[in-house]
Scaffold this active site. Structure first.
Site, PDB file in Angstrom:
ATOM      1  N   GLU A 130      -9.018  10.875   9.623  1.00 57.95           N
ATOM      2  CA  GLU A 130      -9.120   9.332   9.703  1.00 57.95           C
ATOM      3  C   GLU A 130      -7.782   8.798   9.925  1.00 57.95           C
ATOM      4  OE1 GLU A 130     -11.770   6.803   7.763  1.00 57.95           O
ATOM      5  OE2 GLU A 130     -13.139   8.254   7.423  1.00 57.95           O
TER       6      GLU A 130
ATOM      7  N   LYS B  49     -13.745  -1.961   4.414  1.00 57.64           N
ATOM      8  CA  LYS B  49     -12.840  -2.182   5.265  1.00 57.64           C
ATOM      9  C   LYS B  49     -13.303  -1.234   6.470  1.00 57.64           C
ATOM     10  CE  LYS B  49      -8.002  -0.561   6.437  1.00 57.64           C
ATOM     11  NZ  LYS B  49      -6.922   0.332   6.073  1.00 57.64           N
TER      12      LYS B  49
ATOM     13  N   ARG C 179      -5.657  -8.854  14.105  1.00 55.62           N
ATOM     14  CA  ARG C 179      -4.785  -8.868  13.054  1.00 55.62           C
ATOM     15  C   ARG C 179      -4.374 -10.160  12.636  1.00 55.62           C
ATOM     16  NH1 ARG C 179      -3.183  -3.628  11.575  1.00 55.62           N
ATOM     17  NH2 ARG C 179      -3.614  -2.267  13.263  1.00 55.62           N
TER      18      ARG C 179
ATOM     19  N   SER D  78       2.184   1.994  10.022  1.00 53.62           N
ATOM     20  CA  SER D  78       1.400   3.163   9.614  1.00 53.62           C
ATOM     21  C   SER D  78       0.224   3.304  10.353  1.00 53.62           C
ATOM     22  CB  SER D  78       1.009   3.005   8.153  1.00 53.62           C
ATOM     23  OG  SER D  78       0.035   1.799   7.849  1.00 53.62           O
TER      24      SER D  78
ATOM     25  N   GLU E 131       0.877  -1.098   0.053  1.00 51.79           N
ATOM     26  CA  GLU E 131      -0.047   0.074  -0.113  1.00 51.79           C
ATOM     27  C   GLU E 131       0.843   1.477  -0.046  1.00 51.79           C
ATOM     28  OE1 GLU E 131      -3.662   1.676   2.641  1.00 51.79           O
ATOM     29  OE2 GLU E 131      -1.817   0.965   3.709  1.00 51.79           O
TER      30      GLU E 131
ATOM     31  N   ARG F 180       0.889   4.809   1.038  1.00 54.54           N
ATOM     32  CA  ARG F 180       0.483   5.785   1.752  1.00 54.54           C
ATOM     33  C   ARG F 180       0.767   6.966   1.173  1.00 54.54           C
ATOM     34  NH1 ARG F 180      -1.849   5.057   7.028  1.00 54.54           N
ATOM     35  NH2 ARG F 180      -1.475   7.608   6.921  1.00 54.54           N
TER      36      ARG F 180
ATOM     37  N   HIS G 290     -12.088   4.583   9.527  1.00 54.65           N
ATOM     38  CA  HIS G 290     -11.150   4.395  10.835  1.00 54.65           C
ATOM     39  C   HIS G 290     -11.561   5.146  11.689  1.00 54.65           C
ATOM     40  CE1 HIS G 290      -9.046   3.686   6.820  1.00 54.65           C
ATOM     41  NE2 HIS G 290      -8.338   2.748   7.510  1.00 54.65           N
TER      42      HIS G 290
ATOM     43  N   ARG H 243      -4.721   8.823   3.059  1.00 51.41           N
ATOM     44  CA  ARG H 243      -5.481   8.755   4.187  1.00 51.41           C
ATOM     45  C   ARG H 243      -5.452  10.042   4.898  1.00 51.41           C
ATOM     46  NH1 ARG H 243      -8.001   5.742   4.256  1.00 51.41           N
ATOM     47  NH2 ARG H 243      -7.050   3.859   4.394  1.00 51.41           N
TER      48      ARG H 243
END
Length: 254
Positions: free
Chosen positions: A87, A171, A214, A233, A47, A49, A144, A83
């Protein structure tokens, strides 16, 4: 049975949860170094970010950096994520810039997935889902809460909303204030996966208390988990090597 999302050779929603590792470099040099390092790790997805990137507001520089990352990580599925600060991200940009950034990147064909935050204007979310799908890019619709864990009903409701809006991977990440909150997240995940989801979902309870969430995705229904390379992150991310070992052990006994 929830459908599987296939990105390159990775099947999200089948077997053990897949491992996604965030890149958090601020400069192009840091990103290239990070991408090169990630090639040595046993991960499934990377990912980017982009909210960490110093030139995030310059679309040409974002595209140039993406080109460099892609050339280093040629065979790894890439998620593109801005992001927002609200959040838990590094920066805030206005809605028009957010839409333009994500749409531009989806159109490059150099990423497999983009992350779109659920709590944007609904019209913007739909615009981005449509733009991404037109270019065969999958969409994670995410939410989030870094302060608390909403009720089970609210968690399920947000995941269902993400699914209704066309998110290929709904998600949610929430912060536990006690161990009961971790159970709430796991139970919401199970209910969503068993009763409502027709696609893979991604859920986690953050920080130290939430670490178990997780690891137990295969049991409760979360198809993807985030591991840390050098720098996490989000609170509670486990180093990739340890994460893979634990997921493999749990998978072999499931």
């Amino acid at each position: 049975m929830a459908k599987i999302v296939k990105v390159k050779d990775v099947l999200i929603g089948e077997g053990a949860p897949k491992i996604c590792v965030p890149m958090v470099g601020e400069t192009l040099e840091q990103l290239k170094e990070e991408a090169t390092y990630l090639r040595t790790l046993d991960l499934d997805i990377v990912e980017w970010r982009v909210d960490f990137f110093e030139h995030v507001e310059d679309l040409e520089k974002v595209k140039a950096a993406l080109h460099e990352i892609r050339s280093i990580l040629a065979n790894v599925p890439l998620v593109f994520t801005f992001r927002s600060a609200r959040e838990g991200g590094e920066k805030e940009i206005n809605a028009a810039s957010y839409v333009e950034l994500n749409r531009t990147v989806a159109e490059t064909g150099q990423v497999e997935l983009i992350d779109v935050e659920l709590f944007n204007e609904e019209a913007d979310v739909k615009t981005l889902v449509e733009a991404a799908h037109k270019h065969n890019v999958y969409v994670i619709i995410s939410n989030h809460d870094f302060h608390k864990t909403p009720s089970k009903e609210e968690i399920v409701s947000r995941l269902r909303k993400a699914q209704e809006l066309g998110g290929d991977l709904p998600k949610i990440a929430v912060m536990p204030t006690n161990t009961a909150d971790v159970l709430t997240l796991l139970d919401a995940t199970r209910t969503m996966a068993e009763e409502y989801a027709d696609r893979p979902i991604i859920t986690m309870s953050m920080a130290g208390k939430g670490v178990v969430s997780r690891l137990t995705g295969e049991l409760f229904g979360s198809a993807l988990t985030f591991g840390a390379a050098k720098k996490a992150s989000a609170p509670g991310q486990i180093p990739v090597t340890e994460l893979r070992e634990i997921l493999t052990v749990l998978h072999s006994h499931s």
